[in-house]
Write a protein that holds these residues in place. Structure first.
Motif, PDB file in Angstrom:
ATOM      1  N   CYS A 122       0.844  -1.199   0.000  1.00 36.63           N
ATOM      2  CA  CYS A 122       0.000   0.000   0.000  1.00 36.63           C
ATOM      3  C   CYS A 122       0.881   1.253   0.000  1.00 36.63           C
ATOM      4  CB  CYS A 122      -0.909   0.002   1.221  1.00 36.63           C
ATOM      5  SG  CYS A 122      -1.985  -1.435   1.294  1.00 36.63           S
ATOM      6  N   ALA A 141      -0.873  -0.767  -4.145  1.00 40.60           N
ATOM      7  CA  ALA A 141      -2.254  -0.295  -3.931  1.00 40.60           C
ATOM      8  C   ALA A 141      -2.198   1.141  -3.430  1.00 40.60           C
ATOM      9  CB  ALA A 141      -2.966  -1.197  -2.923  1.00 40.60           C
ATOM     10  N   GLU A 143      -3.651   4.372  -1.996  1.00 42.87           N
ATOM     11  CA  GLU A 143      -4.809   4.790  -1.186  1.00 42.87           C
ATOM     12  C   GLU A 143      -4.504   6.133  -0.527  1.00 42.87           C
ATOM     13  OE1 GLU A 143      -7.248   1.184   0.415  1.00 42.87           O
ATOM     14  OE2 GLU A 143      -5.479   1.416   1.646  1.00 42.87           O
ATOM     15  N   SER A 153     -15.023   8.815  -2.577  1.00 36.19           N
ATOM     16  CA  SER A 153     -14.262   7.863  -3.380  1.00 36.19           C
ATOM     17  C   SER A 153     -13.046   8.492  -4.043  1.00 36.19           C
ATOM     18  CB  SER A 153     -15.199   7.292  -4.443  1.00 36.19           C
ATOM     19  OG  SER A 153     -14.468   6.718  -5.473  1.00 36.19           O
ATOM     20  N   THR A 180      -6.303   0.396  -6.455  1.00 41.87           N
ATOM     21  CA  THR A 180      -6.504   1.655  -5.752  1.00 41.87           C
ATOM     22  C   THR A 180      -7.609   1.485  -4.725  1.00 41.87           C
ATOM     23  OG1 THR A 180      -6.718   4.048  -6.038  1.00 41.87           O
ATOM     24  CG2 THR A 180      -8.213   2.663  -7.320  1.00 41.87           C
ATOM     25  N   GLY A 181      -7.636   2.398  -3.761  1.00 40.40           N
ATOM     26  CA  GLY A 181      -8.666   2.314  -2.752  1.00 40.40           C
ATOM     27  C   GLY A 181      -8.810   3.619  -2.011  1.00 40.40           C
ATOM     28  N   ILE A 184     -14.070   3.675  -1.868  1.00 42.43           N
ATOM     29  CA  ILE A 184     -14.714   2.962  -2.999  1.00 42.43           C
ATOM     30  C   ILE A 184     -16.044   2.377  -2.514  1.00 42.43           C
ATOM     31  CG2 ILE A 184     -14.508   0.963  -4.550  1.00 42.43           C
ATOM     32  CD1 ILE A 184     -12.488   3.143  -5.303  1.00 42.43           C
ATOM     33  N   VAL A 201      -9.632  -2.884  -7.102  1.00 43.28           N
ATOM     34  CA  VAL A 201      -9.710  -1.993  -5.939  1.00 43.28           C
ATOM     35  C   VAL A 201      -9.483  -2.742  -4.627  1.00 43.28           C
ATOM     36  CG1 VAL A 201     -11.303  -0.375  -7.073  1.00 43.28           C
ATOM     37  CG2 VAL A 201     -12.227  -2.270  -5.725  1.00 43.28           C
ATOM     38  N   LEU A 202      -9.028  -1.945  -3.661  1.00 39.62           N
ATOM     39  CA  LEU A 202      -8.886  -2.386  -2.269  1.00 39.62           C
ATOM     40  C   LEU A 202      -9.861  -1.525  -1.475  1.00 39.62           C
ATOM     41  CD1 LEU A 202      -7.318  -3.776   0.069  1.00 39.62           C
ATOM     42  CD2 LEU A 202      -5.583  -1.992  -0.159  1.00 39.62           C
ATOM     43  N   LEU A 203     -10.764  -2.151  -0.746  1.00 34.75           N
ATOM     44  CA  LEU A 203     -11.758  -1.347  -0.041  1.00 34.75           C
ATOM     45  C   LEU A 203     -12.152  -2.022   1.259  1.00 34.75           C
ATOM     46  CD1 LEU A 203     -15.292  -1.718  -1.665  1.00 34.75           C
ATOM     47  CD2 LEU A 203     -13.506  -3.404  -1.824  1.00 34.75           C
TER      48      LEU A 203
END
Ligand SMILES: O=C(CO)COP(=O)(O)O
Length: 224
Positions: A122, A141, A143, A153, A180-181, A184, A201-203
């Motif tokens: 991340c 990732a 964020e 978002s 991406t996150g 989201i 996505v990472l959420l």
């Protein structure tokens, strides 16, 4: 991982709603929606839930963190080998809520590679995305921390950071995939992220805190 399939990774964090029975509910929903949509939907539960989740559900399971240690005299650490034997497919590294030094990130990525765990590093901006890509993880990732858990978002509030991170990572190492996150919550957010060159996505909160996680997951993959 089949990179033609979009990747949705749900981080259960330490939300009360992501523990115990609810972790099962979220994993079961992920399994159903992954099967019907063809998307890859993984979860990153609490360490104590890694084994039950990987044992009961046909979805990839990720640790939220590892420590770059080897078996031996360490107390209160997360041994990468333990994560592996609990059935994890991979691990988050350097989440904004579990930051590491660059040297530690490197050591964690190397430990993950040695154990055939996927590494998801991340990052908080495009410069750190480029630095992370140089370590050859499987995923970077991006964020933006200020949007994490905000309900706003990244895809809508700051698409530029996604685009710049994708370009920065590609310039350093085109083999590294980008997620991406932050904030989201809908199929539209996921579609924007994928159209900008990410593989998914990472959420967390929009799924973990939902009354009906299956409906949210179905919406997330609806425009792909
Ligand atoms: O930190 C995140 C995922 O790891 C993002 O959290 P939210 O989806 O709650 O913004």
């Amino acid at each position: 991982m089949n990179m033609d399939s979009p990747f949705i990774l749900v981080n259960l964090k330490t939300y009360q709603e992501g523990m115990g029975h609810n972790a099962h509910r979220i994993a079961a929903a992920a399994e159903i929606v992954a099967k019907e949509s063809g998307a890859v939907i993984g979860i990153a539960p609490a360490f104590t839930e890694l084994h039950p989740m990987s044992h009961h559900y046909a979805i990839p399971v990720y640790a939220q963190h590892i420590d770059a240690i080897t078996p031996g005299a360490h107390t209160g650490h997360i041994l990468p080998e333990a994560v592996r034997s609990a059935g994890a497919r991979g691990t988050l590294i350097n989440h904004s809520e579990r930051r590491l030094t660059l040297a530690d990130i490197d050591a964690c990525v190397q430990a993950a590679r040695r154990l055939h765990l996927e590494s998801v590093v991340c990052t908080n901006n495009d410069a750190t995305s480029a630095a992370a890509a140089a370590l050859r993880p499987d995923y970077v990732a991006i964020e933006p921390p200020e949007l994490i858990g905000s309900g706003v978002s990244v895809s809508k509030a700051d698409p530029g950071i996604i685009e710049r991170s994708v370009n920065a990572v590609r310039a350093v190492n085109p083999d590294v995939n980008v997620l991406t996150g932050a904030g989201i919550q809908s199929g539209e957010c996921v579609k924007i992220a994928v159209d900008l060159g990410t593989c998914g996505v990472l959420l967390a909160s929009s799924v973990v805190k939902a009354d009906d996680p299956e409906a949210v997951l179905r919406d997330l993959v609806s425009l792909l």
